[in-house]
Write a protein that holds these residues in place. Sequence first.
Motif, PDB file in Angstrom:
ATOM      1  N   MET A 169     -30.656  15.824  25.929  1.00 44.06           N
ATOM      2  CA  MET A 169     -29.769  16.734  25.698  1.00 44.06           C
ATOM      3  C   MET A 169     -28.630  16.489  24.916  1.00 44.06           C
ATOM      4  N   THR A 170     -28.287  17.088  23.653  1.00 46.77           N
ATOM      5  CA  THR A 170     -27.451  16.778  22.837  1.00 46.77           C
ATOM      6  C   THR A 170     -25.858  17.245  23.311  1.00 46.77           C
ATOM      7  N   THR A 171     -24.807  16.507  22.877  1.00 50.87           N
ATOM      8  CA  THR A 171     -23.497  16.787  23.213  1.00 50.87           C
ATOM      9  C   THR A 171     -23.086  17.837  22.271  1.00 50.87           C
ATOM     10  N   ARG A 172     -22.477  18.869  22.928  1.00 46.45           N
ATOM     11  CA  ARG A 172     -22.139  19.747  21.829  1.00 46.45           C
ATOM     12  C   ARG A 172     -20.622  20.214  22.159  1.00 46.45           C
ATOM     13  N   GLY A 173     -20.011  21.119  21.419  1.00 49.39           N
ATOM     14  CA  GLY A 173     -18.630  21.600  21.683  1.00 49.39           C
ATOM     15  C   GLY A 173     -17.461  20.600  21.457  1.00 49.39           C
ATOM     16  N   PRO A 174     -16.368  20.971  22.194  1.00 48.21           N
ATOM     17  CA  PRO A 174     -15.149  20.166  21.775  1.00 48.21           C
ATOM     18  C   PRO A 174     -15.394  18.609  22.151  1.00 48.21           C
ATOM     19  N   TYR A 175     -16.059  18.273  23.119  1.00 48.44           N
ATOM     20  CA  TYR A 175     -16.343  16.991  23.455  1.00 48.44           C
ATOM     21  C   TYR A 175     -16.875  16.300  22.537  1.00 48.44           C
ATOM     22  N   ALA A 176     -18.110  16.923  21.727  1.00 47.72           N
ATOM     23  CA  ALA A 176     -18.953  16.366  20.620  1.00 47.72           C
ATOM     24  C   ALA A 176     -17.892  16.025  19.332  1.00 47.72           C
ATOM     25  N   LYS A 177     -16.972  17.167  19.330  1.00 52.09           N
ATOM     26  CA  LYS A 177     -16.160  16.961  18.079  1.00 52.09           C
ATOM     27  C   LYS A 177     -15.193  15.780  18.402  1.00 52.09           C
ATOM     28  N   GLY A 178     -14.878  15.773  19.367  1.00 54.80           N
ATOM     29  CA  GLY A 178     -13.633  14.745  19.794  1.00 54.80           C
ATOM     30  C   GLY A 178     -14.292  13.212  19.408  1.00 54.80           C
ATOM     31  N   LEU A 179     -15.646  13.110  19.882  1.00 60.69           N
ATOM     32  CA  LEU A 179     -16.154  11.874  19.872  1.00 60.69           C
ATOM     33  C   LEU A 179     -16.595  11.444  18.119  1.00 60.69           C
ATOM     34  N   ALA A 180     -16.974  12.674  17.653  1.00 61.12           N
ATOM     35  CA  ALA A 180     -17.085  12.603  16.160  1.00 61.12           C
ATOM     36  C   ALA A 180     -15.892  11.862  15.381  1.00 61.12           C
ATOM     37  N   LYS A 181     -14.961  12.529  15.482  1.00 64.97           N
ATOM     38  CA  LYS A 181     -13.630  12.274  15.293  1.00 64.97           C
ATOM     39  C   LYS A 181     -13.016  10.690  15.436  1.00 64.97           C
ATOM     40  N   ARG A 182     -13.354  10.364  16.497  1.00 65.00           N
ATOM     41  CA  ARG A 182     -13.069   8.906  17.064  1.00 65.00           C
ATOM     42  C   ARG A 182     -13.868   8.277  16.280  1.00 65.00           C
ATOM     43  N   GLU A 183     -15.035   8.548  16.035  1.00 66.57           N
ATOM     44  CA  GLU A 183     -16.045   7.627  15.311  1.00 66.57           C
ATOM     45  C   GLU A 183     -15.615   7.356  13.717  1.00 66.57           C
ATOM     46  N   GLU A 184     -15.092   8.641  13.372  1.00 67.30           N
ATOM     47  CA  GLU A 184     -14.492   8.644  11.984  1.00 67.30           C
ATOM     48  C   GLU A 184     -13.240   7.970  11.911  1.00 67.30           C
ATOM     49  N   ILE A 185     -12.343   8.033  12.823  1.00 65.52           N
ATOM     50  CA  ILE A 185     -11.255   7.131  12.730  1.00 65.52           C
ATOM     51  C   ILE A 185     -11.547   5.687  12.890  1.00 65.52           C
ATOM     52  N   LEU A 186     -12.381   5.162  13.547  1.00 65.42           N
ATOM     53  CA  LEU A 186     -13.065   4.009  13.640  1.00 65.42           C
ATOM     54  C   LEU A 186     -13.674   3.366  12.407  1.00 65.42           C
ATOM     55  N   ASP A 187     -14.280   4.163  11.849  1.00 65.00           N
ATOM     56  CA  ASP A 187     -14.741   3.865  10.467  1.00 65.00           C
ATOM     57  C   ASP A 187     -13.562   3.649   9.439  1.00 65.00           C
ATOM     58  N   THR A 188     -12.793   4.397   9.472  1.00 63.19           N
ATOM     59  CA  THR A 188     -11.572   4.409   8.552  1.00 63.19           C
ATOM     60  C   THR A 188     -10.732   3.120   8.918  1.00 63.19           C
ATOM     61  N   ALA A 189     -10.381   3.128  10.016  1.00 66.13           N
ATOM     62  CA  ALA A 189      -9.664   1.698  10.638  1.00 66.13           C
ATOM     63  C   ALA A 189     -10.187   0.371  10.278  1.00 66.13           C
ATOM     64  N   LEU A 190     -11.534   0.308  10.222  1.00 63.62           N
ATOM     65  CA  LEU A 190     -12.292  -0.844  10.068  1.00 63.62           C
ATOM     66  C   LEU A 190     -12.006  -1.000   8.811  1.00 63.62           C
ATOM     67  N   GLU A 191     -12.411   0.015   7.813  1.00 68.68           N
ATOM     68  CA  GLU A 191     -12.147  -0.409   6.378  1.00 68.68           C
ATOM     69  C   GLU A 191     -10.607  -0.661   6.060  1.00 68.68           C
ATOM     70  N   GLN A 192      -9.854  -0.080   6.547  1.00 74.63           N
ATOM     71  CA  GLN A 192      -8.272  -0.310   6.160  1.00 74.63           C
ATOM     72  C   GLN A 192      -7.942  -1.755   6.783  1.00 74.63           C
ATOM     73  N   PHE A 193      -8.297  -2.026   7.898  1.00 71.77           N
ATOM     74  CA  PHE A 193      -8.240  -3.530   8.530  1.00 71.77           C
ATOM     75  C   PHE A 193      -8.841  -4.609   7.791  1.00 71.77           C
ATOM     76  N   ALA A 194     -10.143  -4.409   7.282  1.00 66.30           N
ATOM     77  CA  ALA A 194     -10.650  -5.214   6.522  1.00 66.30           C
ATOM     78  C   ALA A 194     -10.140  -5.437   5.223  1.00 66.30           C
ATOM     79  N   ARG A 195      -9.656  -4.215   4.415  1.00 72.41           N
ATOM     80  CA  ARG A 195      -9.039  -4.416   3.383  1.00 72.41           C
ATOM     81  C   ARG A 195      -7.721  -5.247   3.351  1.00 72.41           C
ATOM     82  N   HIS A 196      -7.069  -4.703   4.175  1.00 74.22           N
ATOM     83  CA  HIS A 196      -5.159  -4.980   4.099  1.00 74.22           C
ATOM     84  C   HIS A 196      -4.964  -6.161   5.168  1.00 74.22           C
ATOM     85  N   GLY A 197      -5.791  -6.296   6.436  1.00 75.30           N
ATOM     86  CA  GLY A 197      -5.340  -6.966   7.494  1.00 75.30           C
ATOM     87  C   GLY A 197      -4.186  -6.067   8.558  1.00 75.30           C
TER      88      GLY A 197
END
Length: 193
Positions: A1-29
């Motif tokens: 069963m796949t996760t849908r709705g606001p919970y899935a969107k929140g998880l997707a946004k959290r993953e996007e934040i982590l991807d962005t933060a990883l890139e920024q921390f790696a680039r700038h410390g």
Amino acid sequence: MTTRGPYAKGLAKREEILDTALEQFARHGYDRTSVREIARQAGLSQAGLLHHFSTKEELFLEVLRRRDDRATVPDEFDHTHSVGRLMGAVERNAGEPGLVRLFVSMSAESIEGEGVAHGFFVERYRWLIDEIAQDIRVQQEAGELTSAIEPKEAASLLVAAADGLQLQWLLDPGSVDMASLMSRLWGILKRVV
């Protein structure tokens, strides 16, 4: 069963934040990366980002954990470690320079003070060395590895070599084959008499 709705969107946004933060921390410390810039890059307000991660330190720790998770094979998330998994992680790291840069810079920065990152790295190294030492002990008991070296000493040497090779590779990628050198070191340790 796949996760849908606001919970899935929140998880997707959290993953996007982590991807962005990883890139920024790696680039700038850590110190030169702002929550405001991570939020902007992730398409959020600073308050929106802080809804997902209450502090910069919490976000940073999740990025570090994610780095460790990415350094393993997807079906190996049992949070145990071995010599083989260390060798595999070193080999995969050659394809992730941003993650390696993040790890090296953040582990070096964590030496100062008693912050969250310092505690993370102290515990991570204890856990990693203990896990690898246990694998070495099992190999020694099975007669596959000499007992001329203490398991914890061998594990510490392997982890130190992996970290040192990562630094050398970051400084001069074309001249360092991390995986090959780690394999050679392991071969030498196995033959110690």
